[in-house]
Design a protein around this motif. Structure first.
Motif, PDB file in Angstrom:
ATOM      1  N   GLN A 171      -0.964  19.262   4.866  1.00  0.00           N
ATOM      2  CA  GLN A 171       0.193  19.246   3.976  1.00  0.00           C
ATOM      3  C   GLN A 171       0.884  17.898   4.088  1.00  0.00           C
ATOM      4  O   GLN A 171       1.266  17.487   5.182  1.00  0.00           O
ATOM      5  N   LEU A 172       1.005  17.197   2.958  1.00  0.00           N
ATOM      6  CA  LEU A 172       1.777  15.966   2.933  1.00  0.00           C
ATOM      7  C   LEU A 172       3.255  16.312   2.827  1.00  0.00           C
ATOM      8  O   LEU A 172       3.641  17.202   2.052  1.00  0.00           O
ATOM      9  N   MET A 173       4.077  15.621   3.608  1.00  0.00           N
ATOM     10  CA  MET A 173       5.514  15.886   3.635  1.00  0.00           C
ATOM     11  C   MET A 173       6.323  14.733   3.086  1.00  0.00           C
ATOM     12  O   MET A 173       7.531  14.855   2.875  1.00  0.00           O
ATOM     13  N   ALA A 174       5.681  13.602   2.872  1.00  0.00           N
ATOM     14  CA  ALA A 174       6.363  12.436   2.313  1.00  0.00           C
ATOM     15  C   ALA A 174       5.312  11.410   1.936  1.00  0.00           C
ATOM     16  O   ALA A 174       4.216  11.384   2.507  1.00  0.00           O
ATOM     17  N   ILE A 175       5.657  10.569   0.984  1.00  0.00           N
ATOM     18  CA  ILE A 175       4.832   9.418   0.627  1.00  0.00           C
ATOM     19  C   ILE A 175       5.668   8.167   0.869  1.00  0.00           C
ATOM     20  O   ILE A 175       6.830   8.094   0.461  1.00  0.00           O
ATOM     21  N   GLN A 204      -7.138  12.624  -6.051  1.00  0.00           N
ATOM     22  CA  GLN A 204      -6.554  13.899  -6.472  1.00  0.00           C
ATOM     23  C   GLN A 204      -6.453  14.856  -5.286  1.00  0.00           C
ATOM     24  O   GLN A 204      -5.592  15.738  -5.280  1.00  0.00           O
ATOM     25  N   THR A 205      -7.301  14.672  -4.275  1.00  0.00           N
ATOM     26  CA  THR A 205      -7.181  15.481  -3.066  1.00  0.00           C
ATOM     27  C   THR A 205      -5.853  15.215  -2.375  1.00  0.00           C
ATOM     28  O   THR A 205      -5.166  16.151  -1.934  1.00  0.00           O
ATOM     29  N   ALA A 206      -5.475  13.945  -2.274  1.00  0.00           N
ATOM     30  CA  ALA A 206      -4.188  13.602  -1.673  1.00  0.00           C
ATOM     31  C   ALA A 206      -3.038  14.149  -2.503  1.00  0.00           C
ATOM     32  O   ALA A 206      -2.041  14.652  -1.960  1.00  0.00           O
ATOM     33  N   LEU A 207      -3.170  14.049  -3.823  1.00  0.00           N
ATOM     34  CA  LEU A 207      -2.129  14.607  -4.690  1.00  0.00           C
ATOM     35  C   LEU A 207      -2.008  16.112  -4.480  1.00  0.00           C
ATOM     36  O   LEU A 207      -0.894  16.655  -4.418  1.00  0.00           O
ATOM     37  N   ALA A 208      -3.151  16.796  -4.358  1.00  0.00           N
ATOM     38  CA  ALA A 208      -3.129  18.241  -4.120  1.00  0.00           C
ATOM     39  C   ALA A 208      -2.414  18.560  -2.814  1.00  0.00           C
ATOM     40  O   ALA A 208      -1.621  19.512  -2.737  1.00  0.00           O
ATOM     41  N   ASP A 209      -2.674  17.775  -1.761  1.00  0.00           N
ATOM     42  CA  ASP A 209      -2.012  17.996  -0.477  1.00  0.00           C
ATOM     43  C   ASP A 209      -0.510  17.734  -0.570  1.00  0.00           C
ATOM     44  O   ASP A 209       0.275  18.327   0.176  1.00  0.00           O
ATOM     45  N   GLY A 269       0.800  -1.207   0.000  1.00  0.00           N
ATOM     46  CA  GLY A 269       0.000   0.000   0.000  1.00  0.00           C
ATOM     47  C   GLY A 269       0.841   1.269   0.000  1.00  0.00           C
ATOM     48  O   GLY A 269       2.066   1.236  -0.150  1.00  0.00           O
ATOM     49  N   ILE A 270       0.163   2.394   0.197  1.00  0.00           N
ATOM     50  CA  ILE A 270       0.792   3.713   0.154  1.00  0.00           C
ATOM     51  C   ILE A 270       0.306   4.519   1.353  1.00  0.00           C
ATOM     52  O   ILE A 270      -0.895   4.580   1.623  1.00  0.00           O
ATOM     53  N   THR A 271       1.240   5.125   2.068  1.00  0.00           N
ATOM     54  CA  THR A 271       0.895   5.996   3.187  1.00  0.00           C
ATOM     55  C   THR A 271       1.530   7.361   2.965  1.00  0.00           C
ATOM     56  O   THR A 271       2.363   7.546   2.074  1.00  0.00           O
ATOM     57  N   CYS A 272       1.140   8.315   3.816  1.00  0.00           N
ATOM     58  CA  CYS A 272       1.706   9.655   3.733  1.00  0.00           C
ATOM     59  C   CYS A 272       2.075  10.152   5.122  1.00  0.00           C
ATOM     60  O   CYS A 272       1.444   9.801   6.120  1.00  0.00           O
ATOM     61  N   ARG A 273       3.088  10.963   5.163  1.00  0.00           N
ATOM     62  CA  ARG A 273       3.468  11.688   6.369  1.00  0.00           C
ATOM     63  C   ARG A 273       2.845  13.076   6.245  1.00  0.00           C
ATOM     64  O   ARG A 273       3.036  13.742   5.219  1.00  0.00           O
ATOM     65  N   TYR A 274       2.095  13.532   7.266  1.00  0.00           N
ATOM     66  CA  TYR A 274       1.373  14.788   7.089  1.00  0.00           C
ATOM     67  C   TYR A 274       1.235  15.566   8.385  1.00  0.00           C
ATOM     68  O   TYR A 274       1.398  15.017   9.480  1.00  0.00           O
ATOM     69  N   ARG A 275       0.946  16.852   8.233  1.00  0.00           N
ATOM     70  CA  ARG A 275       0.591  17.736   9.345  1.00  0.00           C
ATOM     71  C   ARG A 275      -0.715  18.430   9.028  1.00  0.00           C
ATOM     72  O   ARG A 275      -0.977  18.795   7.883  1.00  0.00           O
ATOM     73  N   LEU A 276      -1.530  18.631  10.056  1.00  0.00           N
ATOM     74  CA  LEU A 276      -2.735  19.452   9.961  1.00  0.00           C
ATOM     75  C   LEU A 276      -2.482  20.769  10.675  1.00  0.00           C
ATOM     76  O   LEU A 276      -1.914  20.778  11.772  1.00  0.00           O
ATOM     77  N   VAL A 277      -2.887  21.877  10.045  1.00  0.00           N
ATOM     78  CA  VAL A 277      -2.772  23.168  10.714  1.00  0.00           C
ATOM     79  C   VAL A 277      -4.108  23.503  11.358  1.00  0.00           C
ATOM     80  O   VAL A 277      -5.112  22.819  11.145  1.00  0.00           O
ATOM     81  N   SER A 278      -4.117  24.578  12.155  1.00  0.00           N
ATOM     82  CA  SER A 278      -5.298  24.887  12.966  1.00  0.00           C
ATOM     83  C   SER A 278      -6.553  25.104  12.123  1.00  0.00           C
ATOM     84  O   SER A 278      -7.660  24.825  12.567  1.00  0.00           O
ATOM     85  N   SER A 324       1.712  13.097  11.794  1.00  0.00           N
ATOM     86  CA  SER A 324       0.951  11.852  11.684  1.00  0.00           C
ATOM     87  C   SER A 324       1.323  11.111  10.409  1.00  0.00           C
ATOM     88  O   SER A 324       1.877  11.689   9.475  1.00  0.00           O
ATOM     89  N   VAL A 325       1.000   9.824  10.380  1.00  0.00           N
ATOM     90  CA  VAL A 325       1.162   9.005   9.181  1.00  0.00           C
ATOM     91  C   VAL A 325      -0.177   8.356   8.890  1.00  0.00           C
ATOM     92  O   VAL A 325      -0.751   7.677   9.749  1.00  0.00           O
ATOM     93  N   GLY A 326      -0.713   8.608   7.688  1.00  0.00           N
ATOM     94  CA  GLY A 326      -2.023   8.093   7.324  1.00  0.00           C
ATOM     95  C   GLY A 326      -1.978   7.212   6.097  1.00  0.00           C
ATOM     96  O   GLY A 326      -1.097   7.364   5.239  1.00  0.00           O
ATOM     97  N   ALA A 327      -2.926   6.300   5.999  1.00  0.00           N
ATOM     98  CA  ALA A 327      -3.018   5.396   4.853  1.00  0.00           C
ATOM     99  C   ALA A 327      -3.739   6.085   3.705  1.00  0.00           C
ATOM    100  O   ALA A 327      -4.858   6.571   3.869  1.00  0.00           O
ATOM    101  N   LEU A 328      -3.101   6.122   2.539  1.00  0.00           N
ATOM    102  CA  LEU A 328      -3.741   6.643   1.332  1.00  0.00           C
ATOM    103  C   LEU A 328      -4.493   5.547   0.586  1.00  0.00           C
ATOM    104  O   LEU A 328      -5.395   5.840  -0.205  1.00  0.00           O
ATOM    105  N   THR A 329      -4.090   4.298   0.809  1.00  0.00           N
ATOM    106  CA  THR A 329      -4.751   3.136   0.234  1.00  0.00           C
ATOM    107  C   THR A 329      -4.863   2.087   1.328  1.00  0.00           C
ATOM    108  O   THR A 329      -4.365   2.291   2.440  1.00  0.00           O
ATOM    109  N   ALA A 330      -5.477   0.956   1.035  1.00  0.00           N
ATOM    110  CA  ALA A 330      -5.434  -0.170   1.968  1.00  0.00           C
ATOM    111  C   ALA A 330      -3.973  -0.588   2.139  1.00  0.00           C
ATOM    112  O   ALA A 330      -3.227  -0.678   1.166  1.00  0.00           O
ATOM    113  N   CYS A 331      -3.577  -0.824   3.379  1.00  0.00           N
ATOM    114  CA  CYS A 331      -2.168  -1.085   3.678  1.00  0.00           C
ATOM    115  C   CYS A 331      -1.994  -2.289   4.600  1.00  0.00           C
ATOM    116  O   CYS A 331      -2.840  -2.558   5.455  1.00  0.00           O
TER     117      CYS A 331
END
Length: 249
Positions: free
Chosen positions: A79-83, A189-194, A65-74, A103-110
């Motif tokens: 913003q994704l910082m890594a895949i 495409q939302t994940a790609l945008a992030d 699968g594929i995951t992302c490293r991300y931060r949420l702002v207030s 945080s690290v979130g799943a972009l697909t089933a993992c």
């Protein structure tokens, strides 16, 4: 034959391939890695593997699968910082830093394997070379972050998307999950945008531009790079930051 490969070895193959690309991995080291793993986990798309503020007792190795490293702002923007791709530790740095600052979130089933930090302590104390390999992986993570930072600073959204597609292809190619300039990338495409730092509306225009320039197709979650030299040239892509050569380390 692939069907003769034991399941634990099949799950760890992407990780072993990543290491062998860059250095020699001894039989005893492979056994130590196998024995250090504990639980097999599954994650659904959108589920977090680890959250900002957590103090994990394990590091997680992605096996499918594929995951992302991300931060949420207030304000709620992400913003994704890594895949992360199969064979990547998604939070190896938590072994030493202890508290997660993102945080690290799943972009697909993992699918993933946990590696208790106590087990990693024993592995690194017994095998200094594996300690250096873990260090190398975190250094490559840092090099990739620098490349993304440069892209966010000086490349257009179209160039950043092109760069990301080049990067993902090269990283999947070296673990045998991409060939002939085609690879599976079933993310929204939302994940790609992030990832490229733009809006979903704008990223749709970016994809249309890359299609119209006959650089890529993206259908059914499969990306085909139709003109690699032109896409890499547009993205100013140089895979040096991925450190894909074998060296004595």
């Amino acid at each position: 034959m692939a069907d003769d490969i034991p399941e634990p070895d099949r799950q760890l193959k992407p990780f072993f391939d990543r290491i062998r690309l860059r250095d020699v991995l001894g039989p005893d080291e492979q056994v130590a890695i196998r024995e250090a793993g504990r639980d097999r986990l599954q994650f659904a798309p959108g589920e977090d593997l680890v959250r900002e503020g957590d103090r994990p007792m394990n590091s997680i190795l992605l096996t499918r699968g594929i995951t992302c490293r991300y931060r949420l702002v207030s304000g709620g923007a992400r913003q994704l910082m890594a895949i992360h791709l199969p064979g990547d530790f998604v939070d190896l740095h938590s072994f030493l830093l202890k508290e997660m600052d993102h945080s690290v979130g799943a972009l697909t089933a993992c699918d993933a394997i946990t590696f208790p930090h106590d087990n990693l302590v024993r592995v690194t104390e017994r095998f200094p070379h594996l300690t250096r390999m873990f260090w190398l992986l975190t250094l490559i993570d840092g090099a990739t972050h620098r490349e993304w930072l440069v892209g966010l600073g000086v490349l257009s959204a179209t160039q950043r998307a092109a760069h990301l597609f080049c990067e993902i292809y090269r990283r999947l190619e070296v673990i045998g999950l991409a060939r002939d300039y085609r690879f599976s990338f079933p993310v929204t495409q939302t994940a790609l945008a992030d990832a490229v730092g733009t809006s979903s509306v704008h990223v749709n225009r970016v994809i249309q531009e890359l299609r119209q320039r006959e650089l890529i197709t993206w259908e059914g979650g499969i990306i085909t790079i139709r003109d690699w030299p032109a896409l890499a040239r547009l993205a100013d892509f140089d895979d040096r930051y991925l450190h894909l050569s074998r060296e004595r380390r």
